[in-house]
Motif scaffolding. Structure first.
Motif, mmCIF file in Angstrom:
data_model
loop_
_atom_site.group_PDB
_atom_site.id
_atom_site.type_symbol
_atom_site.label_atom_id
_atom_site.label_comp_id
_atom_site.label_asym_id
_atom_site.label_seq_id
_atom_site.Cartn_x
_atom_site.Cartn_y
_atom_site.Cartn_z
ATOM 1 N N ASP A 71 3.882 -5.423 1.606
ATOM 2 C CA ASP A 71 3.030 -5.300 0.430
ATOM 3 C C ASP A 71 1.947 -6.372 0.369
ATOM 4 O OD1 ASP A 71 4.340 -3.050 -0.228
ATOM 5 O OD2 ASP A 71 5.229 -3.765 -2.083
ATOM 6 N N PHE A 119 -1.146 2.496 2.800
ATOM 7 C CA PHE A 119 -2.335 1.648 2.679
ATOM 8 C C PHE A 119 -3.314 1.823 3.835
ATOM 9 C CE2 PHE A 119 -2.066 -1.859 5.749
ATOM 10 C CZ PHE A 119 -0.763 -1.761 6.193
ATOM 11 N N MET A 173 0.539 -7.683 2.990
ATOM 12 C CA MET A 173 -0.424 -7.215 3.979
ATOM 13 C C MET A 173 -1.288 -6.096 3.393
ATOM 14 S SD MET A 173 0.484 -5.553 7.651
ATOM 15 C CE MET A 173 -0.771 -5.098 8.845
ATOM 16 N N ALA A 174 -0.621 -5.134 2.752
ATOM 17 C CA ALA A 174 -1.347 -3.996 2.179
ATOM 18 C C ALA A 174 -2.314 -4.455 1.092
ATOM 19 C CB ALA A 174 -0.358 -2.981 1.620
ATOM 20 N N LYS A 175 -1.878 -5.419 0.270
ATOM 21 C CA LYS A 175 -2.757 -5.926 -0.781
ATOM 22 C C LYS A 175 -4.001 -6.551 -0.178
ATOM 23 C CE LYS A 175 0.662 -6.971 -4.283
ATOM 24 N NZ LYS A 175 1.552 -8.056 -4.729
ATOM 25 N N ILE A 190 0.499 -1.352 -5.349
ATOM 26 C CA ILE A 190 1.035 -1.074 -4.017
ATOM 27 C C ILE A 190 2.532 -1.344 -4.012
ATOM 28 C CG2 ILE A 190 1.063 -1.919 -1.631
ATOM 29 C CD1 ILE A 190 -2.008 -2.284 -1.942
ATOM 30 N N GLU A 191 3.274 -0.421 -3.462
ATOM 31 C CA GLU A 191 4.730 -0.564 -3.404
ATOM 32 C C GLU A 191 5.223 -0.011 -2.075
ATOM 33 O OE1 GLU A 191 7.346 -0.001 -7.202
ATOM 34 O OE2 GLU A 191 7.623 1.757 -5.937
ATOM 35 N N ASN A 192 5.925 -0.826 -1.354
ATOM 36 C CA ASN A 192 6.389 -0.454 -0.011
ATOM 37 C C ASN A 192 5.244 0.065 0.860
ATOM 38 O OD1 ASN A 192 9.066 -1.050 -0.788
ATOM 39 N ND2 ASN A 192 9.249 0.985 -1.686
ATOM 40 N N GLY A 193 4.086 -0.596 0.718
ATOM 41 C CA GLY A 193 2.942 -0.242 1.552
ATOM 42 C C GLY A 193 2.185 0.996 1.090
ATOM 43 N N ARG A 194 2.659 1.631 0.016
ATOM 44 C CA ARG A 194 1.981 2.836 -0.482
ATOM 45 C C ARG A 194 1.286 2.564 -1.805
ATOM 46 N NH1 ARG A 194 5.536 8.287 -0.164
ATOM 47 N NH2 ARG A 194 3.547 9.201 -0.735
ATOM 48 N N TYR A 195 0.188 3.254 -2.005
ATOM 49 C CA TYR A 195 -0.434 3.214 -3.318
ATOM 50 C C TYR A 195 0.429 4.015 -4.280
ATOM 51 C CZ TYR A 195 -4.620 1.297 -1.181
ATOM 52 O OH TYR A 195 -5.499 0.487 -0.526
ATOM 53 N N VAL A 213 -5.342 -5.905 2.821
ATOM 54 C CA VAL A 213 -6.169 -4.846 3.415
ATOM 55 C C VAL A 213 -6.945 -4.114 2.320
ATOM 56 C CG1 VAL A 213 -6.078 -2.624 4.615
ATOM 57 C CG2 VAL A 213 -4.670 -4.549 5.418
ATOM 58 N N ASP A 214 -6.224 -3.792 1.247
ATOM 59 C CA ASP A 214 -6.871 -3.097 0.132
ATOM 60 C C ASP A 214 -7.994 -3.941 -0.461
ATOM 61 O OD1 ASP A 214 -6.825 -0.912 -1.961
ATOM 62 O OD2 ASP A 214 -6.548 -2.694 -3.204
ATOM 63 N N LYS A 235 -7.623 5.952 -5.645
ATOM 64 C CA LYS A 235 -7.930 4.878 -6.594
ATOM 65 C C LYS A 235 -9.019 5.299 -7.577
ATOM 66 C CE LYS A 235 -8.413 1.407 -3.690
ATOM 67 N NZ LYS A 235 -8.686 -0.016 -3.369
#
Lengths: 436, 436
Positions: free
Chosen positions: A239, B352, A241-243, B370-375, A245-246, B362
């Motif tokens: 998460d 993500f 990492m994803a944050k 973001i949760e577990n790499g997913r939006y 990237v986002d 978005k």
């Protein structure tokens, strides 16, 4: 536009002349003291300023220094620690004893906090004795290479900080300062790092020296240039990492200062109450009495979070979100979508052709019927309220030693507002976004 | 023990001498009348008594006869129907016109109900013109073969009746009388049929003549001995099959009269109210105004049941059970485990790494994290009460023409008790088993 934003950011975060001189003065003073104190030792030791201060990559206002005392590896570990601490304690009258993998001293000098860390001076960092022994190698690796890129490092660090993923500690599970420097080294600049991050995948691998043999499954892999077996990004959660990237994508299309300096609004007790009402959910706060280092408690809290949420789901309740926090007390917030259920529960049994299982199933349950070819039983649900399930089943959830052995209490909705003062920031973060 | 039970069953269900003579008298009377009426026709027709009465496999008290008028296939279909009905109408002054695949006459003669069916006398039943044309072949096939096994047929029919799976009509989706005779013919006796059924699987195939080329996916396949392309058990649903298999096992280990003659208890209004309370669920009764033949309405009700229950689940509610019924009005009962939900709903978005989808997601949603790499988005739930979802979404559920075009009302829990008189049996069956 982007350039203007970055200029303004640098204006705010780059240490000024005065601050740099102050840092230099404090560092020299500490080094001088340590030099004197170690002169009389029969063992040859080295004193080194390491970390971001040593490389001009520290953020303005960050008054922290890292000074290492390097011992020859011939010295016994206990000796190294004993002598190292003895000397370190004498640097300032105001100090704390700290402990990571090994003990060290955090000395206060004016407003500055100086970590004085005894370690071994080894030849090969992949054969290190202790984690801290690697730090001087990191410093040596970066010191010349990062020259000229300091501003880029500062921008990346502040960006990570602003979006909440700066720091490798268990609380954040994000990007360490060292990792930020490696990314700048690899991509060349702050903007190039962001542009590259847009295309990062789960498992993206960066190996500056092209010597890596790390085979872990971490979301992001950045091979340590001084230790090919180590992932310098091991702490980065999926998460975090994803944050990043986002945020990189967002910033590149809409550059703004808010990424670096977000507004942090603390919601009032009334506002939180109103948001609970609007959402219509049940929020439960579990508070443990346990105390301990953040690095010990956070992993336990995350373990508890997973175990407790899946226990609730197993019992038929539905979890919407959850979050952990540790300041005064370990805390777990859980927001529930379904928290009350009827007494009756449906329990799927075997397919009608499984004679032996069917017989056992029918003996065990009182109400049994057939649905889609399967036996189905109705039985009494163990818990009709999620709070009862929590009270009774917490003991069977896997948490960790400290939480396991600690007493706890469970508060829900309005009750949570009773501890508002203690948790205003945590609650504000959780209820930050306004629904409706 | 088993023998005693079966003896007692036969004592109750086997037509006595008087009943048999009465049947014979009525059948002969009808045949004679038809003989007279057709004598003057220029077309050579045949009169045949078919069905269980013709083969001595009818259950005592069942005062139904099937008499067929067989026309040569050279006659036009409309002619056959017109002339056939004209004659049939003259058998009794008290009659109804009925319609299955073709029209026929249901004549009342005393307490007896006689179906008089015009059909074609064809050579090859697999090349039949109409479904009824096959019936004389069934009769011809069974008439001699079933001799000596009549009691076994009676036992099996009564057993099917007792456990609620007797009849191929859409309401029951069970075993027809003809199918019961085929099973007895194949397995040799009632008990051997039960013993064999214990081992039935989904897709079990019985082919008495070994000539079948039916390739459907029905749960049970019994090749029609006079038509290799037809499954005589096509009407049997998976649950009817499973109920029979289960009852067969139960009866063989615990033989009892109750399988043949179950107690049917009708619960009082108060009892049903009490059970609703005990269960703690919400039961919803949907009543349509549509009218029509059972064979038309039941399939539509089942379609509606599936479509409506999955609509409820899609909207976050949880269905425990459901049942359909049609007597005065088409009715669907649904018992819900979760019927109220908070305003807020979680909506999973892309991973993500999916940049384009992420951007779209978005833009569309206001609260995204973001949760577990997913939006993940939070949005307002369309329906927070299952009853609102029903009121609004029924029009989008696939039901069938009659239900689709019909007005309906939705009653829940206590409200249902308001129509207790109309649905006492249906409700009693639904709330039969006592929880707690």
């Amino acid at each position: 536009m982007i350039e203007e934003v970055l200029e303004e950011v640098l204006r705010r975060i780059k240490p000024g002349k005065e601050e740099r001189e102050e840092m230099k003065r404090v560092a020299e003073e500490v080094m001088r003291r340590l030099g004197e104190l170690t002169k009389e030792l029969s063992i040859p030791v080295e004193i080194q300023l390491v970390g971001s201060a040593a490389r001009d990559t520290w953020l303005s206002g960050n008054r922290e220094l890292d000074v290492f005392i390097l011992f020859p590896p011939s010295v016994k570990e206990e000796e190294m620690e004993r002598i190292g601490l003895e000397i370190a304690r004498k640097v300032s009258e105001d100090y704390e004893e700290m402990y990571a993998e090994h003990p060290y001293i955090r000395a206060k000098i004016g407003e500055w906090s100086v970590d004085i860390v005894p370690c071994f001076k080894i030849d090969d960092p992949s054969k290190r004795i202790s984690a801290v022994d690697r730090t001087p190698f990191h410093n040596a690796y970066l010191k010349e290479r990062i020259k000229g890129l300091e501003d880029e490092v500062l921008l990346l660090k502040q960006f990570m900080k602003g979006i909440g993923v700066y720091g490798a500690e268990s609380k954040v599970q994000g990007f360490s300062g060292f990792l930020c420097e490696l990314l700048i080294l690899y991509y060349g600049s702050f903007l190039e790092t962001l542009k590259a991050a847009r295309k990062w995948r789960k498992g993206t691998r960066i190996d500056i020296e092209g010597h890596g043999n790390y085979d872990g499954r971490d979301p992001l892999i950045v091979i340590d240039p001084v230790d090919p077996k180590r992932n310098a990004a091991a702490a980065v959660s999926l998460d975090s990492m994803a944050k990043f990237v986002d945020a990189a994508r967002e910033f590149l299309s809409n550059p703004s200062l808010k990424f670096f300096f977000p507004e942090k609004r603390v919601l009032s007790r009334e506002e939180i109450k109103e948001r609970m009402r609007e959402r219509g959910t049940l929020t439960v706060l579990i508070l443990w009495d346990a105390q301990g280092l953040e690095e010990i408690i956070y992993p336990q809290l995350r373990k508890a979070q997973e175990s407790i949420c899946s226990m609730l789901q197993r019992n038929g309740f539905r979890v919407l979100r959850s979050a952990v926090h540790y300041s005064q007390k370990p805390a777990l917030l859980i927001e529930l979508e379904v928290w009350k259920l009827p007494k009756i529960e449906k329990h799927l049994g075997p397919f009608f052709t499984q004679e032996v299982h069917a017989e056992r199933f029918k003996k065990k349950h009182r109400i049994v019927y057939i649905e889609n070819g399967r036996y189905v039983a109705e039985r009494e649900r163990k818990y009709t309220d999620a709070r009862d399930a929590l009270r009774e089943e917490m003991k069977n959830c896997s948490t960790g030693r400290n939480l396991k052995n600690s007493s706890f209490k469970i508060l829900s909705n309005e009750e949570i507002l009773g501890v508002y003062d203690e948790f205003s920031e945590f609650l504000s973060e959780f209820f930050h976004a306004r629904f409706q």
